[in-house]
Design a protein around this motif. Structure first.
Motif: not given
Length: 123
Positions: A3, A20-22, A71, A75-77, A79, A95
């Motif tokens: 993450l 954001s958390c990718a 989420r 996009n595997n993200t 917010y 996150c």
């Protein structure tokens, strides 16, 4: 899963930020995701969590009505939209991901953590 949190910065009281958390990996939908925050000398504090599908969210009482978590699994993200920010929201925000089926609110409920992003709210 790995993450990476981003989006922190300096904002005036009453302003907004979106964190954001990718996530890396192909199994992002297997994880519930939570946001926590921490200030020096204090324990890490639960902020919000979102279910694997994104249909369920849970917020700490002091964030309800001001913060919104969402989420985008494509996009595997994940917010965290933060509005009406207050100086007491100043912290490093983390996150975290959990493979449990519920929405953990304890630090121990999450096995994977991002590196944190600093949010500073000036008065």
């Amino acid at each position: 899963v790995q993450l990476q949190a981003s989006g922190g910065g300096l904002v005036q009281a009453g302003g907004s930020l979106r964190l954001s958390c990718a996530a890396s990996g192909r199994t992002f939908t297997a994880y519930a995701v939570g946001w926590f925050r921490q200030t020096p000398g204090k324990e890490r504090e639960f902020v919000a969590a979102i279910s694997r599908s994104g249909f369920l969210t849970y917020y700490a009482d002091s964030m309800k009505g001001r913060f919104t978590m969402s989420r985008e699994n494509a996009n595997n993200t994940v917010y965290l939209q933060m509005n009406s920010l207050k100086p007491e929201d100043t912290a490093v925000y983390y996150c975290a991901a959990s493979r449990t089926g519920d929405l953990p609110r304890a630090v121990g409920g999450y096995a994977y953590w991002g590196q944190g992003t600093l949010v500073t709210v000036s008065s």
